[in-house]
Design a protein around this motif. Structure first.
Motif, short mmCIF file in Angstrom:
data_model
loop_
_atom_site.label_atom_id
_atom_site.label_comp_id
_atom_site.label_asym_id
_atom_site.label_seq_id
_atom_site.Cartn_x
_atom_site.Cartn_y
_atom_site.Cartn_z
N CYS A 255 63.90 28.34 161.28
CA CYS A 255 63.74 29.66 161.88
C CYS A 255 64.89 30.59 161.48
CB CYS A 255 63.68 29.53 163.41
SG CYS A 255 62.19 28.73 164.04
N ILE A 256 66.09 30.05 161.39
CA ILE A 256 67.23 30.87 160.96
C ILE A 256 67.07 31.27 159.50
CG2 ILE A 256 69.73 30.90 160.61
CD1 ILE A 256 70.00 29.01 162.96
N GLN A 257 66.67 30.32 158.67
CA GLN A 257 66.52 30.58 157.24
C GLN A 257 65.45 31.64 156.97
OE1 GLN A 257 68.27 29.12 154.79
NE2 GLN A 257 67.19 29.98 153.05
N GLU A 258 64.35 31.58 157.71
CA GLU A 258 63.23 32.49 157.47
C GLU A 258 63.20 33.68 158.43
OE1 GLU A 258 59.68 30.17 157.60
OE2 GLU A 258 60.34 28.76 156.03
N ILE A 329 77.43 29.50 160.56
CA ILE A 329 76.61 29.06 161.70
C ILE A 329 77.38 28.05 162.53
CG2 ILE A 329 74.53 27.78 162.34
CD1 ILE A 329 73.17 29.02 159.89
N SER A 330 78.04 27.11 161.87
CA SER A 330 78.82 26.10 162.57
C SER A 330 79.95 26.73 163.38
CB SER A 330 79.38 25.09 161.57
OG SER A 330 80.17 24.11 162.22
N LEU A 348 70.78 30.63 179.06
CA LEU A 348 70.75 32.02 178.61
C LEU A 348 71.73 32.22 177.46
CD1 LEU A 348 69.80 34.94 178.90
CD2 LEU A 348 71.58 35.26 180.64
N LEU A 349 72.92 31.63 177.59
CA LEU A 349 73.91 31.72 176.52
C LEU A 349 73.41 31.04 175.25
CD1 LEU A 349 76.72 32.57 175.61
CD2 LEU A 349 77.62 30.45 176.59
N LEU A 350 72.75 29.89 175.40
CA LEU A 350 72.18 29.20 174.24
C LEU A 350 71.12 30.06 173.56
CD1 LEU A 350 71.72 26.65 172.50
CD2 LEU A 350 70.12 25.86 174.26
N GLU A 351 70.26 30.68 174.35
CA GLU A 351 69.19 31.50 173.77
C GLU A 351 69.75 32.71 173.05
OE1 GLU A 351 66.86 32.33 177.17
OE2 GLU A 351 65.98 30.32 177.30
N MET A 352 70.74 33.37 173.65
CA MET A 352 71.32 34.54 173.00
C MET A 352 72.06 34.15 171.71
SD MET A 352 70.37 37.11 174.75
CE MET A 352 68.87 36.16 175.04
N LEU A 358 69.83 34.53 164.17
CA LEU A 358 68.74 35.11 163.38
C LEU A 358 69.17 36.38 162.67
CD1 LEU A 358 65.65 34.73 165.77
CD2 LEU A 358 66.18 33.37 163.74
N GLU A 359 70.18 37.07 163.21
CA GLU A 359 70.61 38.35 162.65
C GLU A 359 71.70 38.19 161.60
OE1 GLU A 359 68.93 41.01 163.42
OE2 GLU A 359 67.73 39.83 164.82
#
Length: 569
Positions: A255-258, A329-330, A348-352, A358-359
């Motif tokens: 998901c991050i790559q694409e 990323i690491s 919530l912190l994990l989701e953000m 992604l950005e």
């Protein structure tokens, strides 16, 4: 007979049974062989790595039949009494429950009596860091010079809380976290002895979950056997222990790559459905990213403690990633892991954090930009509109970047828009001005140029400034203090209210860009002339710099152009 859990049933009963702590067991064996038994030992390390077990084995060796020996018989009566906690010569005390000075005073009275069956009276204090300061002080003298038949063995998971005066009177042994391979081998040995079938991936999953603790590994194995029965399989272990599979971790990096935001949101919902704490999810993702980095290093896959199929999966994944992106990323995951346990809403912190990843843009080296290997958006050409009709708000705000470069509206050579080369353009403007005929004035004293006048320029000036601020903020900030004051022919004079020569140099570098913006707004080409309002008045012509390397100047201008920089000198 009551069932006995694996962590107790398979508890080591000799130095040879202790796994993962060879540096400690070998030192103790040599001490017995050389008859160099100390009066006090202190064992420190994380939970479940064998501190208390080694202390009991040490007590068995001290009270072995025939004298202290590392080659004692674990099945002898004295050894069985010590292992079961029934021996009168070995006192095992819980430091958390007996932590006061009165308990230590009572202990000092007990060690005065000689042992009944063995050679030594051994005092084992578990979690010794829980003792009070007064209790430690009461123990100091006895610990330094105990009776000849008394030996002390301390165990703690927090050595920092033990006073240095206690540590200095003991031989200190630091127990390490047990490696994944050692735990896996031990679990396989126990499964074979118990008669259970298993697959290697299940054992590796349990060993990873144990996090370096053999006791935790055995407890998890008990749990997996209860769920799966006599045949341990990976799917059952995942369900029994609530593990997150590698497939979900690979989906996370995909998901991050694409830049798949929809897939990422669905994946985060799946993570929360497992009921695993957000901190553990983050740790699993971090380990997954680390494995990809290792797999991309030459022969790095050999460091991955997993089966060959999963190793190849990580090798294939590493080929589509830039290592610099993985390291970034690491770093983000590491920064978040330091605070996620203290967060009021960890998920919530994990989701953000996941949406932030992604950005992230792809890593680019500066030499790639300067060498032109990466495309830099160039202004598009567009035929300008002939009339000088004021544009609507929609027309003014339509292009936000990559402003079009219109074709010249007049057949004059000097009105053509050149590529941005500020120093050359400036000299060319000066020469053109000398050869241009004097423009004719109208009745109001203003100069005509293709049907426009100064009022039209001033009317469009806010829109021109808005575009400059969007695309070249540094030039736009300087022009905030400037105003168009005169239009002679197609020569527009812009005058600043300040007297900074630095501002003048910055404007000179962006003259061609300003001319393009003005031409796009008003539909007619102009030539910019900049005047200082006071202070240092630079010369109208900009001569070539002395002792300047052309290649260095070109590279310097390229950097300023690409990064919209300001020269602070």
């Amino acid at each position: 007979m009551a069932y006995k859990v694996l962590s107790l049933k398979w508890r080591p009963q000799s130095f040879q049974d202790v796994v993962g702590q060879d540096h400690i067991t070998q030192t103790l064996i040599n001490a017995f062989d050389q008859d160099r038994i100390a009066q006090g030992y202190i064992f420190t390390g994380p939970r479940g790595v064998g501190k208390t077990t080694t202390a009991r084995i040490l007590a068995m060796a001290m009270n072995a039949e025939g004298g202290p020996s590392s080659k004692f018989d674990p099945e002898s009566e004295i050894s069985r009494e010590i292992a079961d906690g029934r021996s009168l010569d070995v006192l095992e005390i819980d430091g958390a429950s007996n932590r006061g000075i009165d308990d230590i005073r009572q202990l000092r009275e007990q060690i005065k009596f000689a042992p009944m069956n063995g050679a030594y009276k051994v005092i084992i204090i578990d979690e010794v860091h829980m003792l009070t300061k007064e209790a430690f002080n009461a123990l100091l003298r006895t610990l330094e010079e105990p009776p000849s038949h008394a030996k002390f063995v301390f165990a703690t998971t927090d050595i920092q809380k033990v006073p240095a005066t206690i540590i200095s009177r003991c031989q200190r042994f630091d127990f390490n976290r047990i490696s994944l391979q050692v735990i896996s081998e031990r679990l396989e040995f126990i499964l074979k002895a118990e008669g259970h079938k298993y697959d290697p991936e299940s054992v590796n999953a349990i060993a990873r979950k144990a996090d370096g603790s053999m006791r935790d590994g055995l407890s998890l194995l008990d749990q997996a056997i209860s769920y799966c029965g006599n045949e341990i399989h990976y799917e059952g272990v995942v369900k029994a222990l609530g593990l997150i599979t590698n497939d979900l971790h690979f989906e996370f990096t995909r998901c991050i790559q694409e830049k798949d935001s929809t897939g990422m949101v669905n994946l985060l919902s799946t993570f929360s459905g497992f009921g695993v704490p957000a901190a553990e999810v983050l740790i699993g993702i971090g380990e997954h990213v680390r494995n990809i980095i290792y797999a991309g290093v030459r022969n790095g896959e050999s460091l991955l403690e997993m089966n060959e199929e999963h190793k190849q999966q990580y090798v294939d994944e590493s080929k589509i990633w830039d290592r610099r992106d993985l390291l970034r990323i690491s770093q983000v995951l590491t920064d978040v892991s330091a605070i996620i346990r203290r967060s009021e809403d960890p998920y919530l912190l994990l989701e953000m954090t996941a949406l932030k990843l992604l950005e992230l843009d792809q890593s680019v080296q500066i030499d790639q930009i300067l060498s032109g290997n990466l495309p830099i958006p160039a202004p598009e050409k567009k035929t300008p509109q002939k009339p000088v009709i004021p544009k609507t708000r929609e027309q003014r705000t339509q292009p936000k970047s990559n402003y079009p470069t219109p074709e010249p509206t007049a057949p004059k050579e000097e009105s053509a828009v050149q590529e941005p080369q500020p120093p050359v353009r400036k000299e060319k403007n000066v020469e053109d001005k000398k050869s241009e005929p004097a423009p004719e004035k109208n009745d109001e004293g203003q100069q005509d140029s293709n049907g426009i006048d100064l009022d039209i320029v001033q009317q469009h000036w806010p829109a021109i400034m808005e575009r400059l601020h969007l695309d070249r903020p540094s030039i736009g900030a300087i022009l905030e203090e400037c105003n168009p004051v005169e239009l002679a022919g197609n020569n527009l004079t812009i005058k600043s209210s300040g007297g900074s020569g630095f501002n003048h140099k910055m404007i000179e570098r962006g003259i061609s860009f300003i001319e393009t913006i003005i031409e796009t707004e008003i539909g007619s080409s102009v030539k910019i002339k900049f005047e200082n309002g006071g202070g240092d008045e630079p010369s109208q012509q900009k001569g070539p710099e002395v002792d300047s390397n052309p290649n260095d100047e070109k590279l310097f201008n390229k950097i300023v152009e690409v990064f919209d920089g300001e020269i602070l000198r």
